[in-house]
Enzyme design. Structure first.
Site, short mmCIF file in Angstrom:
data_model
loop_
_atom_site.label_atom_id
_atom_site.label_comp_id
_atom_site.label_asym_id
_atom_site.label_seq_id
_atom_site.Cartn_x
_atom_site.Cartn_y
_atom_site.Cartn_z
N GLY A 9 0.83 -1.22 0.00
CA GLY A 9 0.00 0.00 0.00
C GLY A 9 0.85 1.25 0.00
O GLY A 9 0.40 2.31 0.45
N ALA A 85 -5.10 -2.33 1.06
CA ALA A 85 -6.49 -2.73 1.29
C ALA A 85 -7.37 -2.09 0.22
O ALA A 85 -7.00 -1.08 -0.37
CB ALA A 85 -6.98 -2.24 2.66
N SER A 128 -8.71 -1.02 11.82
CA SER A 128 -9.49 0.21 11.63
C SER A 128 -10.57 0.40 12.70
O SER A 128 -11.21 -0.57 13.14
CB SER A 128 -10.17 0.13 10.25
OG SER A 128 -11.17 1.11 10.14
N GLU A 130 -13.35 1.37 12.05
CA GLU A 130 -14.62 0.90 11.46
C GLU A 130 -15.04 -0.43 12.09
O GLU A 130 -16.22 -0.79 12.04
CB GLU A 130 -14.48 0.75 9.95
CG GLU A 130 -14.39 2.06 9.19
CD GLU A 130 -15.70 2.85 9.17
OE1 GLU A 130 -16.75 2.24 8.98
OE2 GLU A 130 -15.64 4.07 9.38
N TYR A 152 -16.30 -3.86 4.30
CA TYR A 152 -14.93 -3.41 4.60
C TYR A 152 -14.58 -3.70 6.05
O TYR A 152 -13.52 -4.25 6.36
CB TYR A 152 -14.81 -1.90 4.30
CG TYR A 152 -13.55 -1.26 4.89
CD1 TYR A 152 -12.31 -1.45 4.30
CD2 TYR A 152 -13.62 -0.48 6.05
CE1 TYR A 152 -11.16 -0.87 4.83
CE2 TYR A 152 -12.48 0.11 6.58
CZ TYR A 152 -11.25 -0.10 5.97
OH TYR A 152 -10.12 0.47 6.51
N LYS A 156 -11.76 -6.12 7.62
CA LYS A 156 -10.71 -5.63 8.53
C LYS A 156 -10.71 -6.41 9.84
O LYS A 156 -9.66 -6.64 10.45
CB LYS A 156 -10.93 -4.14 8.82
CG LYS A 156 -10.36 -3.22 7.75
CD LYS A 156 -8.83 -3.19 7.79
CE LYS A 156 -8.25 -2.38 6.66
NZ LYS A 156 -6.80 -2.53 6.49
P1 NDP Z 1 -5.41 4.06 0.57
O1 NDP Z 1 -6.72 3.64 0.01
O2 NDP Z 1 -4.91 5.44 0.29
O3 NDP Z 1 -4.28 3.03 0.07
C1 NDP Z 1 -4.53 1.68 -0.12
C2 NDP Z 1 -3.32 1.05 -0.75
O4 NDP Z 1 -3.57 -0.37 -0.94
C3 NDP Z 1 -2.96 1.61 -2.14
O5 NDP Z 1 -1.56 1.73 -2.24
C4 NDP Z 1 -3.45 0.51 -3.08
O6 NDP Z 1 -2.76 0.45 -4.30
C5 NDP Z 1 -3.14 -0.72 -2.23
N1 NDP Z 1 -3.82 -1.91 -2.72
C6 NDP Z 1 -5.15 -2.09 -2.91
N2 NDP Z 1 -5.39 -3.32 -3.39
C7 NDP Z 1 -4.19 -3.94 -3.51
C8 NDP Z 1 -3.78 -5.21 -3.96
N3 NDP Z 1 -4.66 -6.13 -4.39
N4 NDP Z 1 -2.46 -5.52 -3.93
C9 NDP Z 1 -1.56 -4.60 -3.52
N5 NDP Z 1 -1.88 -3.37 -3.10
C10 NDP Z 1 -3.18 -3.05 -3.10
O7 NDP Z 1 -5.49 3.81 2.14
P2 NDP Z 1 -4.82 4.64 3.35
O8 NDP Z 1 -3.41 4.93 3.02
O9 NDP Z 1 -5.73 5.73 3.75
O10 NDP Z 1 -4.88 3.56 4.53
C11 NDP Z 1 -3.83 2.61 4.72
C12 NDP Z 1 -4.38 1.39 5.42
O11 NDP Z 1 -4.92 1.76 6.68
C13 NDP Z 1 -5.52 0.70 4.67
O12 NDP Z 1 -5.41 -0.69 4.92
C14 NDP Z 1 -6.76 1.25 5.33
O13 NDP Z 1 -7.85 0.36 5.19
C15 NDP Z 1 -6.29 1.38 6.76
N6 NDP Z 1 -6.95 2.40 7.55
C16 NDP Z 1 -7.03 3.67 7.09
C17 NDP Z 1 -7.64 4.65 7.82
C18 NDP Z 1 -7.71 6.05 7.34
O14 NDP Z 1 -8.45 6.82 7.95
N7 NDP Z 1 -6.94 6.44 6.34
C19 NDP Z 1 -8.24 4.34 9.15
C20 NDP Z 1 -8.00 2.97 9.59
C21 NDP Z 1 -7.39 2.05 8.80
P3 NDP Z 1 -3.25 1.27 -5.62
O15 NDP Z 1 -2.57 2.60 -5.52
O16 NDP Z 1 -2.74 0.41 -6.73
O17 NDP Z 1 -4.74 1.36 -5.57
P1 GDP Z 2 -15.09 6.12 6.69
O1 GDP Z 2 -15.31 6.48 8.12
O2 GDP Z 2 -13.92 5.24 6.47
O3 GDP Z 2 -16.30 5.59 6.03
O4 GDP Z 2 -14.65 7.49 5.97
P2 GDP Z 2 -15.41 8.45 4.95
O5 GDP Z 2 -14.61 9.69 4.88
O6 GDP Z 2 -15.70 7.76 3.65
O7 GDP Z 2 -16.83 8.74 5.65
C1 GDP Z 2 -16.91 9.34 6.92
C2 GDP Z 2 -18.36 9.70 7.22
O8 GDP Z 2 -18.79 10.74 6.34
C3 GDP Z 2 -19.35 8.54 6.99
O9 GDP Z 2 -20.22 8.48 8.10
C4 GDP Z 2 -20.12 8.94 5.75
O10 GDP Z 2 -21.48 8.46 5.71
C5 GDP Z 2 -20.09 10.46 5.88
N1 GDP Z 2 -20.31 11.15 4.60
C6 GDP Z 2 -21.28 12.08 4.36
N2 GDP Z 2 -21.23 12.45 3.08
C7 GDP Z 2 -20.25 11.74 2.49
C8 GDP Z 2 -19.75 11.71 1.14
O11 GDP Z 2 -20.20 12.38 0.25
N3 GDP Z 2 -18.68 10.85 0.92
C9 GDP Z 2 -18.14 10.08 1.91
N4 GDP Z 2 -17.10 9.30 1.63
N5 GDP Z 2 -18.63 10.09 3.18
C10 GDP Z 2 -19.67 10.91 3.45
#
Ligand code: NDP
Ligand code: GDP
Length: 337
Positions: A9, A85, A128, A130, A152, A156
């Protein structure tokens, strides 16, 4: 001799910040990337942070056990960070099977690769908030029961428990960070904070009039990704592996987060935000608020960036990005005329 880390990732938000942080600490950083037909965009976040030429990219996929085994054998990592992810909750309802494969079984693949080829390494699993879903306690800690509310979150939860299981079954150094939402200018555009800050920038610059959102009453505990990747690293520096909640301890509604973004550029959100019922989720996580006291006590970690500072940083970055894009498209226009 520098330590070697593998990050899955690495092209995502956290992967980019973690890569930058580990490089600054003197690590040799290897990142697993899946093949894409749009390879030129793959490293956009690493480029934004100025580290795209300093990391080693490995061709692989979470679904391809063989590639993960080979990378663990060849890199001989000291630390493995599993950040890959399908991470967007909404997409997990339209692609539940894929979400389970990548987000849940992908973690098993990587743990297997480590068990076979790098059992001395230390492993970080990106769990997460979540997983708390329909929250069982008003403030969520490491002991709060889970109640996932989306494919999701279910995926997780599997990954979280398989990580715990590999720690307990095989004595591997595996830690999970239960991270609450964290954002930055590198956050994916589909997540609500970035959707808002990008929308605000476009409205301010006259490219868009309205911003369509879903549930404005949802509450999240939002922190900054740059702070949160430090917690990941700290977990792997502990003698004993464990699980930690990483959060700010503050919760804010989507509405109030939005208000901060609009007010930063002198606009009134009521004039632009439209609630679109199509964006309401089939099952919602209404409120999340984490208790980061264990992380503070054991890791010495605490969130440094408050929500308003972060949202303003994101709006400013999006203003810059939108201005840059529109200047570029004007320059490019004659070539296609
Ligand atoms: P992103 O969605 O920005 O990044 C996800 C990464 O996973 C990307 O690099 C993507 O690659 C890679 N990926 C997806 N599918 C595959 C696959 N089949 N094989 C290899 N790589 C893959 O997520 P974040 O950086 O925001 O989050 C990092 C991690 O933390 C994730 O697991 C997320 O679920 C978890 N997390 C994030 C939170 C947040 O608020 N950001 C909160 C809690 C947990 P590509 O660029 O090719 O799509
Ligand atoms: P999440 O907590 O990983 O689902 O992060 P998101 O940023 O996708 O969503 C956070 C919260 O914002 C959730 O409760 C959504 O229902 C709410 N939300 C409201 N409007 C939107 C929208 O237009 N896009 C997304 N992504 N979330 C929204």
């Amino acid at each position: 001799m520098s330590k070697r880390a593998i990050i899955t990732g690495i092209t995502g938000q956290d992967g980019a910040y973690l890569a930058k942080s580990l490089l600054a600490k003197g690590y040799e950083v290897h990142g697993v990337v899946r093949r894409s037909a749009s390879a030129e965009f793959m490293q956009e976040r690493l480029r934004w942070l100025g580290v795209e030429n300093d990391v080693h990219l490995l061709d692989g996929d979470m679904l391809d056990l063989g590639s993960l085994i080979r990378h663990c054998r060849e890199v001989r990592p000291h630390e493995i960070y599993n950040l890959a992810a399908q991470s967007f909750v909404t997409s997990s309802w339209s692609q539940p099977h894929l979400t389970g494969e990548v987000t849940a079984l992908g973690a098993t693949n990587l743990l297997e690769a480590m068990r076979l080829e790098a059992p001395e390494a230390r492993f970080y699993q990106a769990s997460s908030s979540e997983m708390y879903g329909l929250v069982r306690e008003p403030v969520q800690s490491e002991t709060t029961p889970f109640y996932p509310r989306s494919p999701y979150a279910v995926a997780k939860l599997y990954a979280h428990w398989i990580a715990v299981n590999y720690r307990e079954s095989f004595g591997l150094h595996v830690s999970s960070g239960i991270l609450f939402n964290h954002e930055s200018p590198l956050r994916g555009i589909e997540f609500v904070t970035r959707k808002v800050t990008d929308g605000v920038a476009r409205i301010k610059l006259g490219q868009q009039k309205a911003l369509r959102l879903g549930n404005l009453d949802a509450r999240r505990d939002w922190g900054h990704a740059a702070d949160y990747v430090e917690a990941m690293w700290l977990m792997l520096q502990q003698e004993t592996p464990d699980d930690y909640v990483i959060a700010t301890g503050q919760t804010t509604t989507v509405r109030d987060m939005c208000k901060i973004a609009f007010e930063h550029v002198g606009l009134n959100m009521e004039d632009h935000v439209v609630v679109d019922p199509a964006l309401i989720r089939p099952a919602e996580v209404d409120v999340l608020i984490g208790d980061p006291s264990k992380a503070k006590r054991v890791l010495g970690w605490e969130a440094r960036t408050d929500l308003a500072t972060m949202i303003c940083e994101m709006v400013d970055a999006d203003l810059e990005r939108v201005r840059f894009e529109s200047a570029r498209s004007k320059q490019a226009a004659p070539a296609y005329a």
